[in-house]
Design a protein around this motif. Structure first.
Motif, PDB file in Angstrom:
ATOM      1  N   SER A   1       0.917   6.019 -11.744  1.00  0.00           N
ATOM      2  CA  SER A   1       1.225   6.248 -13.268  1.00  0.00           C
ATOM      3  C   SER A   1       0.911   7.371 -13.701  1.00  0.00           C
ATOM      4  CB  SER A   1       0.229   4.964 -13.833  1.00  0.00           C
ATOM      5  OG  SER A   1      -1.191   5.470 -13.780  1.00  0.00           O
ATOM      6  N   ILE A   2      -0.093   8.366 -13.065  1.00  0.00           N
ATOM      7  CA  ILE A   2      -0.011   9.849 -13.535  1.00  0.00           C
ATOM      8  C   ILE A   2       1.191  10.474 -13.186  1.00  0.00           C
ATOM      9  CG2 ILE A   2      -1.446  11.823 -12.831  1.00  0.00           C
ATOM     10  CD1 ILE A   2      -3.882  10.127 -12.253  1.00  0.00           C
ATOM     11  N   ILE A   3       1.774  10.260 -12.314  1.00  0.00           N
ATOM     12  CA  ILE A   3       2.851  11.033 -11.763  1.00  0.00           C
ATOM     13  C   ILE A   3       4.335  10.375 -12.647  1.00  0.00           C
ATOM     14  CG2 ILE A   3       4.498  11.424  -9.962  1.00  0.00           C
ATOM     15  CD1 ILE A   3       2.364  11.109  -7.752  1.00  0.00           C
ATOM     16  N   GLN A   4       4.300   9.285 -12.995  1.00  0.00           N
ATOM     17  CA  GLN A   4       5.487   9.061 -13.754  1.00  0.00           C
ATOM     18  C   GLN A   4       5.215   9.242 -14.975  1.00  0.00           C
ATOM     19  OE1 GLN A   4       5.421   4.639 -13.139  1.00  0.00           O
ATOM     20  NE2 GLN A   4       6.695   4.755 -11.667  1.00  0.00           N
TER      21      GLN A   4
ATOM     22  N   ILE B   1       7.229  14.248  -0.167  1.00  0.00           N
ATOM     23  CA  ILE B   1       8.396  14.513  -1.000  1.00  0.00           C
ATOM     24  C   ILE B   1       9.656  14.424  -0.192  1.00  0.00           C
ATOM     25  CG2 ILE B   1       9.664  15.772  -2.838  1.00  0.00           C
ATOM     26  CD1 ILE B   1       6.873  16.981  -3.741  1.00  0.00           C
ATOM     27  N   ASN B   2      10.626  13.277  -0.527  1.00  0.00           N
ATOM     28  CA  ASN B   2      11.877  13.043   0.402  1.00  0.00           C
ATOM     29  C   ASN B   2      12.934  12.672  -0.376  1.00  0.00           C
ATOM     30  OD1 ASN B   2      10.352  13.980   2.811  1.00  0.00           O
ATOM     31  ND2 ASN B   2       9.932  11.852   3.152  1.00  0.00           N
ATOM     32  N   ASP B   3      14.065  13.419  -0.279  1.00  0.00           N
ATOM     33  CA  ASP B   3      15.241  12.889  -0.970  1.00  0.00           C
ATOM     34  C   ASP B   3      15.029  12.386  -2.578  1.00  0.00           C
ATOM     35  OD1 ASP B   3      16.704  13.255   1.527  1.00  0.00           O
ATOM     36  OD2 ASP B   3      15.987  11.202   2.182  1.00  0.00           O
ATOM     37  N   ASN B   4      14.637  13.360  -3.273  1.00  0.00           N
ATOM     38  CA  ASN B   4      14.453  13.015  -4.808  1.00  0.00           C
ATOM     39  C   ASN B   4      13.420  11.806  -5.060  1.00  0.00           C
ATOM     40  OD1 ASN B   4      15.785  15.120  -5.522  1.00  0.00           O
ATOM     41  ND2 ASN B   4      17.779  14.278  -5.554  1.00  0.00           N
ATOM     42  N   LYS B   5      12.559  11.538  -4.180  1.00  0.00           N
ATOM     43  CA  LYS B   5      11.652  10.585  -4.192  1.00  0.00           C
ATOM     44  C   LYS B   5      10.242  11.011  -3.868  1.00  0.00           C
ATOM     45  CE  LYS B   5      14.619   6.898  -3.431  1.00  0.00           C
ATOM     46  NZ  LYS B   5      15.070   5.768  -2.944  1.00  0.00           N
ATOM     47  N   ILE B   6       9.347  10.777  -4.634  1.00  0.00           N
ATOM     48  CA  ILE B   6       7.832  11.037  -4.023  1.00  0.00           C
ATOM     49  C   ILE B   6       7.213   9.924  -3.605  1.00  0.00           C
ATOM     50  CG2 ILE B   6       5.423  11.582  -4.979  1.00  0.00           C
ATOM     51  CD1 ILE B   6       6.997  12.950  -7.314  1.00  0.00           C
ATOM     52  N   ILE B   7       6.756   9.894  -2.223  1.00  0.00           N
ATOM     53  CA  ILE B   7       6.191   8.555  -1.655  1.00  0.00           C
ATOM     54  C   ILE B   7       4.717   8.630  -1.569  1.00  0.00           C
ATOM     55  CG2 ILE B   7       6.217   7.458   0.555  1.00  0.00           C
ATOM     56  CD1 ILE B   7       9.056   8.747   1.025  1.00  0.00           C
ATOM     57  N   LEU B   8       3.862   7.686  -1.960  1.00  0.00           N
ATOM     58  CA  LEU B   8       2.583   7.682  -2.193  1.00  0.00           C
ATOM     59  C   LEU B   8       2.409   6.543  -1.093  1.00  0.00           C
ATOM     60  CD1 LEU B   8       2.126   7.713  -5.971  1.00  0.00           C
ATOM     61  CD2 LEU B   8       2.073   9.599  -4.441  1.00  0.00           C
ATOM     62  N   LYS B   9       1.050   6.896  -0.449  1.00  0.00           N
ATOM     63  CA  LYS B   9       0.539   6.091   0.608  1.00  0.00           C
ATOM     64  C   LYS B   9      -1.100   6.077   0.499  1.00  0.00           C
ATOM     65  CE  LYS B   9       4.098   6.248   4.142  1.00  0.00           C
ATOM     66  NZ  LYS B   9       4.511   6.739   5.510  1.00  0.00           N
TER      67      LYS B   9
ATOM     68  N   LEU C   1       0.693  -1.237  -0.107  1.00  0.00           N
ATOM     69  CA  LEU C   1      -0.026  -0.003   0.057  1.00  0.00           C
ATOM     70  C   LEU C   1       1.043   1.090   0.159  1.00  0.00           C
ATOM     71  CD1 LEU C   1      -2.773  -1.167   2.529  1.00  0.00           C
ATOM     72  CD2 LEU C   1      -2.841  -1.014   0.141  1.00  0.00           C
ATOM     73  N   GLU C   2       1.982   1.134  -0.534  1.00  0.00           N
ATOM     74  CA  GLU C   2       3.010   2.241  -0.657  1.00  0.00           C
ATOM     75  C   GLU C   2       3.805   2.127  -1.882  1.00  0.00           C
ATOM     76  OE1 GLU C   2       6.929   3.561   1.836  1.00  0.00           O
ATOM     77  OE2 GLU C   2       5.159   3.332   3.152  1.00  0.00           O
ATOM     78  N   ALA C   3       3.996   3.443  -2.626  1.00  0.00           N
ATOM     79  CA  ALA C   3       4.591   3.197  -3.999  1.00  0.00           C
ATOM     80  C   ALA C   3       5.438   4.512  -3.899  1.00  0.00           C
ATOM     81  CB  ALA C   3       3.677   3.630  -5.016  1.00  0.00           C
ATOM     82  N   VAL C   4       6.720   4.445  -4.601  1.00  0.00           N
ATOM     83  CA  VAL C   4       7.702   5.344  -4.463  1.00  0.00           C
ATOM     84  C   VAL C   4       8.093   5.698  -5.948  1.00  0.00           C
ATOM     85  CG1 VAL C   4      10.141   5.979  -4.036  1.00  0.00           C
ATOM     86  CG2 VAL C   4       8.799   4.408  -2.278  1.00  0.00           C
ATOM     87  N   VAL C   5       7.999   7.194  -6.350  1.00  0.00           N
ATOM     88  CA  VAL C   5       8.434   7.354  -7.628  1.00  0.00           C
ATOM     89  C   VAL C   5       9.813   8.200  -7.569  1.00  0.00           C
ATOM     90  CG1 VAL C   5       7.602   8.925  -9.611  1.00  0.00           C
ATOM     91  CG2 VAL C   5       5.957   7.445  -8.330  1.00  0.00           C
TER      92      VAL C   5
END
Length: 79
Positions: free
Chosen positions: A75-78, A50-58, A9-13
């Motif tokens: 997928s919208i963000i990528q 947004i942390n350390d050049n990563k977008i964290i989605l929960k 239930l967590e994704a990182v971009v």
């Protein structure tokens, strides 16, 4: 709920080097060498950090519906 289910239930971009991403009041702003774009996540039930050049989605919940919404927002963000 097991640990593997909560990881699902967590994704990182990852954010590329030449791209700036800001989040203000559910409005995600992405600026890069090709231009800039905005996306409003006010009505999408996903927590964004947004942390350390990563977008964290929960995801907000544990149901299958929230997992689908999480992957859709990823997928919208990528793109």
């Amino acid at each position: 709920m097991s640990i593997n289910q909560t990881k699902k239930l967590e994704a990182v971009v990852d954010i590329p080097q030449n791209v700036n991403v800001t989040l203000k009041n559910f409005m995600l702003k992405v600026e890069g060498p090709l231009g800039k774009t905005y996306k409003n996540f006010k009505k999408i039930p996903v927590n964004i950090n947004i942390n350390d050049n990563k977008i964290i989605l929960k995801a907000n919940g544990t149901r299958k519906k929230y997992y689908a919404i999480l992957n859709t927002s990823k997928s919208i963000i990528q793109t």
